[in-house]
Write an enzyme that holds these catalytic residues in place. Structure first.
Site, PDB file in Angstrom:
ATOM      1  N   LYS A   9     -63.392  -2.554  -7.931  1.00  0.00           N
ATOM      2  CA  LYS A   9     -64.437  -1.947  -8.833  1.00  0.00           C
ATOM      3  C   LYS A   9     -65.579  -0.956  -8.279  1.00  0.00           C
ATOM      4  O   LYS A   9     -65.546  -0.742  -7.130  1.00  0.00           O
ATOM      5  CB  LYS A   9     -65.143  -3.342  -9.421  1.00  0.00           C
ATOM      6  CG  LYS A   9     -64.289  -4.163 -10.125  1.00  0.00           C
ATOM      7  CD  LYS A   9     -64.883  -5.281 -10.827  1.00  0.00           C
ATOM      8  CE  LYS A   9     -63.847  -6.129 -11.636  1.00  0.00           C
ATOM      9  NZ  LYS A   9     -64.700  -6.951 -12.527  1.00  0.00           N
ATOM     10  N   TYR A  49     -59.233  -5.500 -20.975  1.00  0.00           N
ATOM     11  CA  TYR A  49     -60.409  -6.509 -21.282  1.00  0.00           C
ATOM     12  C   TYR A  49     -60.071  -7.009 -22.904  1.00  0.00           C
ATOM     13  O   TYR A  49     -61.133  -7.775 -23.120  1.00  0.00           O
ATOM     14  CB  TYR A  49     -61.735  -6.036 -20.950  1.00  0.00           C
ATOM     15  CG  TYR A  49     -62.012  -5.974 -19.482  1.00  0.00           C
ATOM     16  CD1 TYR A  49     -61.641  -7.061 -18.510  1.00  0.00           C
ATOM     17  CD2 TYR A  49     -62.486  -5.023 -19.064  1.00  0.00           C
ATOM     18  CE1 TYR A  49     -61.858  -7.168 -17.335  1.00  0.00           C
ATOM     19  CE2 TYR A  49     -62.779  -5.016 -17.696  1.00  0.00           C
ATOM     20  CZ  TYR A  49     -62.478  -5.813 -16.702  1.00  0.00           C
ATOM     21  OH  TYR A  49     -62.810  -5.867 -15.286  1.00  0.00           O
ATOM     22  N   ARG A  85     -55.651 -14.478  -6.270  1.00  0.00           N
ATOM     23  CA  ARG A  85     -56.562 -14.993  -7.279  1.00  0.00           C
ATOM     24  C   ARG A  85     -57.496 -16.161  -6.243  1.00  0.00           C
ATOM     25  O   ARG A  85     -58.649 -16.023  -6.442  1.00  0.00           O
ATOM     26  CB  ARG A  85     -55.616 -15.917  -8.335  1.00  0.00           C
ATOM     27  CG  ARG A  85     -56.383 -16.046  -9.446  1.00  0.00           C
ATOM     28  CD  ARG A  85     -57.092 -14.888 -10.088  1.00  0.00           C
ATOM     29  NE  ARG A  85     -57.952 -15.399 -11.286  1.00  0.00           N
ATOM     30  CZ  ARG A  85     -58.715 -14.577 -11.926  1.00  0.00           C
ATOM     31  NH1 ARG A  85     -58.827 -13.364 -11.839  1.00  0.00           N
ATOM     32  NH2 ARG A  85     -59.524 -15.419 -12.877  1.00  0.00           N
ATOM     33  N   ARG A 102     -65.245 -12.448  -3.411  1.00  0.00           N
ATOM     34  CA  ARG A 102     -66.766 -12.217  -4.307  1.00  0.00           C
ATOM     35  C   ARG A 102     -67.498 -12.965  -3.591  1.00  0.00           C
ATOM     36  O   ARG A 102     -68.931 -12.606  -3.630  1.00  0.00           O
ATOM     37  CB  ARG A 102     -66.189 -12.734  -5.579  1.00  0.00           C
ATOM     38  CG  ARG A 102     -65.595 -11.935  -6.641  1.00  0.00           C
ATOM     39  CD  ARG A 102     -65.221 -12.381  -7.689  1.00  0.00           C
ATOM     40  NE  ARG A 102     -64.330 -11.582  -8.828  1.00  0.00           N
ATOM     41  CZ  ARG A 102     -63.601 -11.947  -9.663  1.00  0.00           C
ATOM     42  NH1 ARG A 102     -63.513 -13.252 -10.216  1.00  0.00           N
ATOM     43  NH2 ARG A 102     -63.425 -10.878 -10.650  1.00  0.00           N
ATOM     44  N   ASN A 112     -68.650  -7.952  -9.819  1.00  0.00           N
ATOM     45  CA  ASN A 112     -68.189  -8.913  -9.132  1.00  0.00           C
ATOM     46  C   ASN A 112     -66.837  -8.352  -8.268  1.00  0.00           C
ATOM     47  O   ASN A 112     -66.022  -8.855  -8.007  1.00  0.00           O
ATOM     48  CB  ASN A 112     -67.540 -10.032  -9.811  1.00  0.00           C
ATOM     49  CG  ASN A 112     -66.635  -9.887 -10.944  1.00  0.00           C
ATOM     50  OD1 ASN A 112     -66.374  -8.850 -11.144  1.00  0.00           O
ATOM     51  ND2 ASN A 112     -66.232 -10.898 -11.602  1.00  0.00           N
ATOM     52  N   HIS A 115     -61.142  -7.041  -9.645  1.00  0.00           N
ATOM     53  CA  HIS A 115     -60.447  -7.635 -10.642  1.00  0.00           C
ATOM     54  C   HIS A 115     -59.070  -7.847 -10.013  1.00  0.00           C
ATOM     55  O   HIS A 115     -58.414  -7.213  -9.145  1.00  0.00           O
ATOM     56  CB  HIS A 115     -60.110  -6.694 -11.676  1.00  0.00           C
ATOM     57  CG  HIS A 115     -58.894  -7.087 -12.480  1.00  0.00           C
ATOM     58  ND1 HIS A 115     -59.064  -8.165 -13.413  1.00  0.00           N
ATOM     59  CD2 HIS A 115     -57.584  -6.818 -12.511  1.00  0.00           C
ATOM     60  CE1 HIS A 115     -57.870  -8.425 -13.992  1.00  0.00           C
ATOM     61  NE2 HIS A 115     -56.847  -7.682 -13.264  1.00  0.00           N
ATOM     62  N   GLU A 126     -50.297  -6.055 -16.313  1.00  0.00           N
ATOM     63  CA  GLU A 126     -51.166  -4.878 -15.926  1.00  0.00           C
ATOM     64  C   GLU A 126     -50.761  -3.799 -15.128  1.00  0.00           C
ATOM     65  O   GLU A 126     -51.116  -2.892 -15.053  1.00  0.00           O
ATOM     66  CB  GLU A 126     -52.416  -5.639 -15.153  1.00  0.00           C
ATOM     67  CG  GLU A 126     -53.239  -6.666 -16.008  1.00  0.00           C
ATOM     68  CD  GLU A 126     -54.314  -7.551 -15.445  1.00  0.00           C
ATOM     69  OE1 GLU A 126     -54.016  -7.879 -14.188  1.00  0.00           O
ATOM     70  OE2 GLU A 126     -54.843  -8.286 -16.137  1.00  0.00           O
TER      71      GLU A 126
HETATM   72  N1  UDP Z   1     -67.598 -10.728 -16.956  1.00  0.00           N
HETATM   73  C1  UDP Z   1     -69.210 -10.369 -17.323  1.00  0.00           C
HETATM   74  N2  UDP Z   1     -69.850 -11.581 -17.841  1.00  0.00           N
HETATM   75  C2  UDP Z   1     -69.358 -12.920 -18.076  1.00  0.00           C
HETATM   76  C3  UDP Z   1     -68.016 -12.935 -17.940  1.00  0.00           C
HETATM   77  C4  UDP Z   1     -67.177 -11.811 -17.189  1.00  0.00           C
HETATM   78  O1  UDP Z   1     -69.632  -9.449 -17.219  1.00  0.00           O
HETATM   79  O2  UDP Z   1     -69.958 -13.760 -18.521  1.00  0.00           O
HETATM   80  C5  UDP Z   1     -66.864  -9.615 -16.340  1.00  0.00           C
HETATM   81  C6  UDP Z   1     -66.591  -9.672 -14.992  1.00  0.00           C
HETATM   82  O3  UDP Z   1     -66.771  -8.605 -14.560  1.00  0.00           O
HETATM   83  C7  UDP Z   1     -65.457 -10.336 -15.008  1.00  0.00           C
HETATM   84  C8  UDP Z   1     -64.774  -9.492 -16.063  1.00  0.00           C
HETATM   85  O4  UDP Z   1     -65.704  -9.451 -16.889  1.00  0.00           O
HETATM   86  O5  UDP Z   1     -64.838  -9.945 -13.771  1.00  0.00           O
HETATM   87  C9  UDP Z   1     -63.378 -10.306 -16.664  1.00  0.00           C
HETATM   88  O6  UDP Z   1     -63.811 -11.627 -17.044  1.00  0.00           O
HETATM   89  P1  UDP Z   1     -62.724 -12.791 -16.731  1.00  0.00           P
HETATM   90  O7  UDP Z   1     -63.150 -13.912 -17.513  1.00  0.00           O
HETATM   91  O8  UDP Z   1     -61.393 -12.257 -16.917  1.00  0.00           O
HETATM   92  O9  UDP Z   1     -63.043 -12.997 -14.926  1.00  0.00           O
HETATM   93  P2  UDP Z   1     -61.974 -12.552 -13.860  1.00  0.00           P
HETATM   94  O10 UDP Z   1     -60.630 -12.925 -14.007  1.00  0.00           O
HETATM   95  O11 UDP Z   1     -62.316 -11.199 -13.327  1.00  0.00           O
HETATM   96  O12 UDP Z   1     -62.669 -13.811 -12.881  1.00  0.00           O
HETATM   97 MG    MG Z   2     -59.631 -11.965 -15.575  1.00  0.00          MG
END
Ligand code: UDP
Ligand code: MG
Length: 153
Positions: A9, A49, A85, A102, A112, A115, A126
């Protein structure tokens, strides 16, 4: 073998820590199948997203992801999606376990670090969204015998 998709990111590009992320996947034993730098746009981020479109932070996360160019990578290995993951850590960097990416590099939910695809179906979708077929390379590293047992392949 399974492929997964990672975005390093904007924050990590700005902080000069791209290599720290790549190093972890390399040392884990994943094979880099493709990598490029790109400036994401609202259209592709709206697709990427889509599962968050009703969340209040949808606009904000898209804006933060196009703040500067990012690094897109495709990594390959046995169970690569779950392996990456696990290495990524939980969404909230503050509670992500130390030792995860992270957990070791971040303090934020939104910012964070990376991705990573959350399922094999998402990984395929993706990779197809962000890479052209000719941008992925199927070269051999002749390391399989040292990285896996025969019955794991
Ligand atoms: N995100 C955020 N606020 C939240 C949850 C997610 O800003 O409360 C952002 C964060 O950067 C995250 C991305 O949205 O990585 C995608 O969310 P997801 O639930 O898919 O989380 P991830 O799979 O990245 O852990
Ligand atoms: Mg995700």
């Amino acid at each position: 073998m399974e492929k997964t998709f990672v975005i390093i990111k904007p924050g990590m590009v700005q902080r000069g820590l791209i290599g720290e992320v790549i190093k972890r996947f390399e040392q884990k034993g994943l094979r880099l199948a493709g990598m490029k730098m790109t400036l994401l746009n609202d259209e592709i981020l709206t697709q990427h997203y889509a599962h968050l479109k009703d969340k209040p932070f949808f606009g904000q996360i898209k804006q933060s992801m196009c703040a500067c160019p990012v690094i897109l990578c495709c990594w390959e290995g046995v169970e690569a999606v779950q392996v990456v993951r696990n290495m990524t850590g939980s969404t909230n960097s503050r509670s992500a376990v130390p030792g995860t990416i992270r957990g070791d590099f971040g303090m934020s939910v939104q910012e964070n670090i990376i991705h990573s695809s959350d399922s094999t179906e998402a990984a395929i979708e993706e990779i197809n969204r962000f890479f052209l077929p000719e941008e992925l390379y199927d070269y051999s590293m002749n390391l399989s015998a040292y990285l896996y047992a025969d019955d794991e392949l």
